[in-house]
Design an enzyme around this catalytic site. Structure first.
Site, PDB file in Angstrom:
ATOM      1  N   ASN A 177       2.106  -5.141  -3.172  1.00 52.48           N
ATOM      2  CA  ASN A 177       0.720  -5.511  -2.859  1.00 52.48           C
ATOM      3  C   ASN A 177      -0.090  -4.245  -2.563  1.00 52.48           C
ATOM      4  OD1 ASN A 177      -1.090  -7.786  -2.195  1.00 52.48           O
ATOM      5  ND2 ASN A 177      -0.998  -7.059  -0.075  1.00 52.48           N
ATOM      6  N   ASP A 231     -12.144 -10.303  -0.545  1.00 46.09           N
ATOM      7  CA  ASP A 231     -13.443 -10.379   0.133  1.00 46.09           C
ATOM      8  C   ASP A 231     -14.401  -9.442  -0.591  1.00 46.09           C
ATOM      9  OD1 ASP A 231     -12.472  -7.939   1.286  1.00 46.09           O
ATOM     10  OD2 ASP A 231     -12.154  -8.855   3.245  1.00 46.09           O
ATOM     11  N   GLU A 269       0.809  -1.234   0.000  1.00 50.20           N
ATOM     12  CA  GLU A 269       0.000   0.000   0.000  1.00 50.20           C
ATOM     13  C   GLU A 269       0.841   1.281   0.000  1.00 50.20           C
ATOM     14  OE1 GLU A 269      -2.729  -0.353   3.279  1.00 50.20           O
ATOM     15  OE2 GLU A 269      -3.693  -2.129   2.443  1.00 50.20           O
ATOM     16  N   HIS A 318     -10.164  -6.150  -1.999  1.00 47.58           N
ATOM     17  CA  HIS A 318     -11.208  -5.941  -0.982  1.00 47.58           C
ATOM     18  C   HIS A 318     -12.363  -5.253  -1.718  1.00 47.58           C
ATOM     19  CE1 HIS A 318      -8.804  -7.342   2.298  1.00 47.58           C
ATOM     20  NE2 HIS A 318      -7.806  -6.533   1.954  1.00 47.58           N
ATOM     21  N   GLU A 341      -6.085 -10.820  -1.172  1.00 46.04           N
ATOM     22  CA  GLU A 341      -6.871 -10.565   0.045  1.00 46.04           C
ATOM     23  C   GLU A 341      -8.359 -10.466  -0.286  1.00 46.04           C
ATOM     24  OE1 GLU A 341      -5.289  -7.285   2.363  1.00 46.04           O
ATOM     25  OE2 GLU A 341      -3.220  -7.843   1.920  1.00 46.04           O
TER      26      GLU A 341
END
Ligand code: XIL
Length: 364
Positions: free
Chosen positions: A204, A272, A163, A240, A270
């Site tokens: 990432n 979701d 990030e 996400h 990651e």
């Protein structure tokens, strides 16, 4: 006198015919998400987990089921605050447990994460005297060297830098960037590569699942590292996602290809798909299932997409409700550890177009 009997050969041929014709419409169901990902030629389907969750035994049984999860990521145990709480102290026991769990289960381990602006200990965020390039650089180098060496040969991949970008693609204002400048990024990859020459090194980030300024920033980072002759092996797309505005298969595949065209792998790291509490229910879960399946289809389409990791298994243990007020329901298993429609949708997406063992092609 001839006795009437059914030739066993005829029986066998009939059996093969029936098997073949049923395989035209759908292959036998694979044993789980990881099995299906492997059947698609990918390396893994995996999940993140957090160590306190392991005392929830029915939950731990899901995590340990390698038909579904061939890869695990410790959700917090390897972060800076967990591993390096004071300048001279490293606390690696939680991280080591994750390494041991992956080894015991025969799961690939994604190590997460070496350099991030969040979950930093106080001695980094509030130093007694302000950091300078000369004081912070050796701290960054030592931290990365210590962790990457400690788990050398055990991590399939490291999220080296996490990030580093703002939404508009500019550098995020972090202690690392403010003090060291953009050089902290290639430096981080260089130190990690020296400490563990065989691990795959990833950049990432989130909101890089569709084309835009932030995706452009990711490509800039890959080039920045590569142009200095320093290894970078992959881009991790956190994914996400927000149900209702998740990317289409085509958009996600296109942006992944824009990364892999630079000579790196891509991974969904990651995943979701969160739903507003007010919308929760069967209709929302059906839409969510399609959105999960779209991610799988995109990964399938992109040759260098190596695998997909969900950020948790069940809504019982998810970071979403604590972080996004009024949202949740983001994972493929519900709070009672029952599979939601997303589970079957992902299996079907992995199997779509597969050559079945008995011949034929899955139309699932
Ligand atoms: C989250 C964890 O899941 C939470 O338990 C923790 O409180 C905050 O961090 N991007 C990342 C992950 O790279 O490390 C974050 O994990 C979720 C967002």
């Amino acid at each position: 006198m001839m006795r009437s009997f059914v030739d066993p050969m005829v029986l066998l041929i009939c059996f093969l015919c029936i098997s073949f014709s049923s395989a035209q419409s759908s292959c036998p169901q694979p044993a789980g998400l990881h099995a299906a990902a492997k059947a698609s030629g990918k390396l893994y389907f995996g999940t993140a987990f957090d160590d306190p969750e392991l005392s929830d035994l029915p939950f731990a049984a899901l995590l340990n089921n390698t038909s579904d999860f061939g890869q695990i990521t410790p959700g917090n145990a390897m972060k800076f605050d967990a591993t390096h709480p004071t300048p001279t102290q490293y606390t690696l026991s939680r991280a080591s447990s994750a390494v041991s769990l992956a080894a015991a289960n025969g799961q690939l381990l994604r190590c997460h994460t070496l350099v991030w602006h969040s979950q930093l200990p106080g001695w980094i965020t509030n130093p007694p005297t302000p950091w300078t390039n000369d004081t912070l650089t050796p701290v960054l180098q030592e931290h990365i060297h210590t962790l990457a060496s400690a788990f050398k040969g055990r991590c399939a991949a490291w999220d080296v830098v996490n990030e580093a970008l703002n939404e508009d693609g500019t550098w995020r204002d972090t202690v690392w960037y403010r003090t060291i400048g953009e050089a902290y990024v290639p430096l981080a990859f260089e130190v990690a590569a020296k400490a563990d020459p065989s691990v795959k090194l990833y950049y990432n980030d989130y909101n890089i699942e569709s084309e835009g300024a932030k995706a452009e920033g990711v490509r800039r980072i890959v080039k920045l590292v590569k142009d200095r002759g320093i290894p970078i092996h992959g881009v991790g797309l956190q994914a996400h996602l927000v149900s209702g505005s998740a990317p289409s298969t085509a958009d996600l595949a296109r942006v992944m290809v824009s990364y892999t065209a630079l000579g790196v792998d891509a991974a969904i790291t990651e995943l979701d798909v969160r739903i507003k509490d007010a919308d929760a229910g069967a209709t929302a879960e059906t839409r969510q299932a399609t959105e999960y399946a779209n991610v799988i289809k995109a990964c399938k389409t992109v040759a260098r997409c190596v695998g997909v990791t969900v950020w948790g298994i069940s809504d019982r243990h998810s970071w979403v409700p604590g972080t996004f007020k009024g949202e949740g329901h983001a994972l493929p298993w519900d709070k009672d550890l029952k599979k939601k429609p997303a589970y079957k949708a992902m299996i079907d997406a992995w199997m779509l177009g597969q050559i079945c063992p008995m011949g034929g092609r899955s139309g699932a």
